[in-house]
Design a protein around this motif. Structure first.
Motif, mmCIF file in Angstrom:
data_model
loop_
_atom_site.group_PDB
_atom_site.id
_atom_site.type_symbol
_atom_site.label_atom_id
_atom_site.label_comp_id
_atom_site.label_asym_id
_atom_site.label_seq_id
_atom_site.Cartn_x
_atom_site.Cartn_y
_atom_site.Cartn_z
ATOM 1 N N PHE A 183 0.827 -1.205 0.000
ATOM 2 C CA PHE A 183 0.000 0.000 0.000
ATOM 3 C C PHE A 183 0.865 1.260 0.000
ATOM 4 C CE2 PHE A 183 -3.464 -2.654 2.110
ATOM 5 C CZ PHE A 183 -4.183 -2.794 0.934
ATOM 6 N N ALA A 184 1.974 1.235 0.719
ATOM 7 C CA ALA A 184 2.865 2.400 0.760
ATOM 8 C C ALA A 184 3.488 2.660 -0.614
ATOM 9 C CB ALA A 184 3.954 2.191 1.812
ATOM 10 N N VAL A 185 3.880 1.611 -1.316
ATOM 11 C CA VAL A 185 4.459 1.773 -2.652
ATOM 12 C C VAL A 185 3.420 2.319 -3.621
ATOM 13 C CG1 VAL A 185 5.387 0.506 -4.635
ATOM 14 C CG2 VAL A 185 6.289 0.064 -2.352
ATOM 15 N N VAL A 186 2.207 1.781 -3.578
ATOM 16 C CA VAL A 186 1.155 2.268 -4.468
ATOM 17 C C VAL A 186 0.836 3.730 -4.140
ATOM 18 C CG1 VAL A 186 -1.259 1.973 -5.148
ATOM 19 C CG2 VAL A 186 0.210 -0.022 -4.886
ATOM 20 N N GLU A 187 0.850 4.098 -2.861
ATOM 21 C CA GLU A 187 0.603 5.494 -2.468
ATOM 22 C C GLU A 187 1.676 6.422 -3.021
ATOM 23 O OE1 GLU A 187 -1.082 8.779 -1.255
ATOM 24 O OE2 GLU A 187 -2.031 6.846 -0.962
ATOM 25 N N MET A 188 2.914 5.964 -3.019
ATOM 26 C CA MET A 188 3.990 6.792 -3.576
ATOM 27 C C MET A 188 3.790 7.028 -5.063
ATOM 28 S SD MET A 188 7.511 5.742 -1.628
ATOM 29 C CE MET A 188 7.354 3.991 -1.726
ATOM 30 N N ILE A 189 3.153 6.111 -5.742
ATOM 31 C CA ILE A 189 2.902 6.254 -7.172
ATOM 32 C C ILE A 189 1.689 7.139 -7.428
ATOM 33 C CG2 ILE A 189 2.256 5.001 -9.265
ATOM 34 C CD1 ILE A 189 3.885 2.604 -8.107
ATOM 35 N N THR A 190 0.606 6.943 -6.660
ATOM 36 C CA THR A 190 -0.634 7.673 -6.922
ATOM 37 C C THR A 190 -0.724 9.023 -6.225
ATOM 38 O OG1 THR A 190 -1.807 6.607 -5.086
ATOM 39 C CG2 THR A 190 -1.900 5.528 -7.254
ATOM 40 N N LEU A 191 -0.184 9.136 -5.026
ATOM 41 C CA LEU A 191 -0.194 10.375 -4.239
ATOM 42 C C LEU A 191 -1.598 10.944 -4.016
ATOM 43 C CD1 LEU A 191 2.869 12.195 -5.829
ATOM 44 C CD2 LEU A 191 2.796 10.914 -3.683
ATOM 45 N N ASP A 192 -2.573 10.077 -3.738
ATOM 46 C CA ASP A 192 -3.918 10.582 -3.496
ATOM 47 C C ASP A 192 -4.397 10.334 -2.065
ATOM 48 O OD1 ASP A 192 -4.362 7.905 -3.565
ATOM 49 O OD2 ASP A 192 -5.956 7.951 -5.052
ATOM 50 N N LEU A 193 -3.525 9.905 -1.191
ATOM 51 C CA LEU A 193 -3.802 9.673 0.224
ATOM 52 C C LEU A 193 -4.921 8.659 0.458
ATOM 53 C CD1 LEU A 193 -3.504 13.248 1.749
ATOM 54 C CD2 LEU A 193 -1.781 11.468 1.628
ATOM 55 N N PHE A 194 -5.086 7.722 -0.439
ATOM 56 C CA PHE A 194 -6.073 6.670 -0.240
ATOM 57 C C PHE A 194 -5.384 5.384 0.213
ATOM 58 C CE2 PHE A 194 -8.574 3.058 -1.743
ATOM 59 C CZ PHE A 194 -9.781 3.325 -1.124
ATOM 60 N N PHE A 195 -4.360 4.979 -0.505
ATOM 61 C CA PHE A 195 -3.717 3.708 -0.206
ATOM 62 C C PHE A 195 -2.945 3.753 1.108
ATOM 63 C CE2 PHE A 195 -4.582 3.362 -4.708
ATOM 64 C CZ PHE A 195 -5.137 2.097 -4.770
ATOM 65 N N ILE A 196 -2.484 4.922 1.508
ATOM 66 C CA ILE A 196 -1.786 5.011 2.791
ATOM 67 C C ILE A 196 -2.772 4.801 3.933
ATOM 68 C CG2 ILE A 196 -1.934 7.503 3.190
ATOM 69 C CD1 ILE A 196 1.157 5.303 3.709
ATOM 70 N N MET A 197 -4.042 5.137 3.711
ATOM 71 C CA MET A 197 -5.074 4.868 4.717
ATOM 72 C C MET A 197 -5.300 3.355 4.843
ATOM 73 S SD MET A 197 -5.695 7.850 5.728
ATOM 74 C CE MET A 197 -4.812 9.233 5.065
ATOM 75 N N LEU A 198 -5.262 2.653 3.719
ATOM 76 C CA LEU A 198 -5.340 1.196 3.761
ATOM 77 C C LEU A 198 -4.099 0.620 4.439
ATOM 78 C CD1 LEU A 198 -6.770 0.441 0.208
ATOM 79 C CD2 LEU A 198 -8.008 0.506 2.380
ATOM 80 N N GLY A 199 -2.969 1.266 4.236
ATOM 81 C CA GLY A 199 -1.746 0.845 4.916
ATOM 82 C C GLY A 199 -1.877 0.985 6.424
ATOM 83 N N GLY A 200 -2.559 2.053 6.862
ATOM 84 C CA GLY A 200 -2.822 2.208 8.295
ATOM 85 C C GLY A 200 -3.681 1.071 8.820
ATOM 86 N N GLY A 201 -4.648 0.641 8.012
ATOM 87 C CA GLY A 201 -5.463 -0.511 8.390
ATOM 88 C C GLY A 201 -4.630 -1.779 8.471
ATOM 89 N N ALA A 202 -3.686 -1.928 7.547
ATOM 90 C CA ALA A 202 -2.803 -3.101 7.578
ATOM 91 C C ALA A 202 -1.940 -3.089 8.838
ATOM 92 C CB ALA A 202 -1.925 -3.146 6.334
ATOM 93 N N LEU A 203 -1.513 -1.903 9.260
ATOM 94 C CA LEU A 203 -0.749 -1.823 10.510
ATOM 95 C C LEU A 203 -1.628 -2.194 11.703
ATOM 96 C CD1 LEU A 203 1.467 1.367 10.056
ATOM 97 C CD2 LEU A 203 2.158 -1.032 9.980
#
Length: 153
Positions: free
Chosen positions: A20-40
């Motif tokens: 999710f962090a890698v995809v967030e770095m590519i998209t930069l829309d603050l969506f996938f990092i929220m999913l990354g928080g869920g994964a944590l």
């Protein structure tokens, strides 16, 4: 391999977070990092000894809460910044404009910082030579409003 994964769900959650962090770095829309928080959250639930179904619930709840509450606030703060850090069109909003040709709600021309822009008025008709303020940019058209009169006392 599956036996090891069944005993080490933390590896799945850590891999999910990194993906999710890698995809967030590519998209930069603050969506996938929220999913990354869920994964944590799922990772922490695993370390706390929770069953896998409870880890999934933690992932879903934390992800939805972050998307619903944290993301809008983060986006608002991300898009708001000091005037000297705004770029391109954002910089024009609030700038003074000089009316070159009559500007009505259907069109006209204004000069903003040395460039001539097509424009439309928010209210009424602005006469040539009148000063206006840029309130928005709609495509390649500046939306202008009459500049408030400043009384000199």
């Amino acid at each position: 391999m599956l036996d090891w994964l069944a005993e080490n769900w933390w590896a799945l959650w850590l891999t999910g977070f990194l993906a999710f962090a890698v995809v967030e770095m590519i998209t930069l829309d603050l969506f996938f990092i929220m999913l990354g928080g869920g994964a944590l959250a799922g990772l922490l639930a695993d370390f706390a000894g929770a069953d896998f179904w409870l880890q999934i619930v933690a992932f879903c709840v934390v992800s939805l809460l972050m998307i619903g509450f944290v993301r809008p606030v983060a986006l608002k703060h991300l898009h708001r910044g000091p005037a000297d850090q705004r770029s391109n069109i954002e910089r024009l909003i609030g700038e003074s404009a000089l009316v070159m040709e009559p500007v009505s709600e259907s069109g006209g021309l204004v000069k903003i910082g040395g460039d001539v822009w097509s424009a439309r008025s928010e209210t009424g008709v602005l006469a040539p030579g009148q000063h206006a303020v840029v309130s928005a940019i709609d495509g390649a058209t500046a939306v202008v409003a009459p500049q408030p009169e400043i009384s000199s006392q």
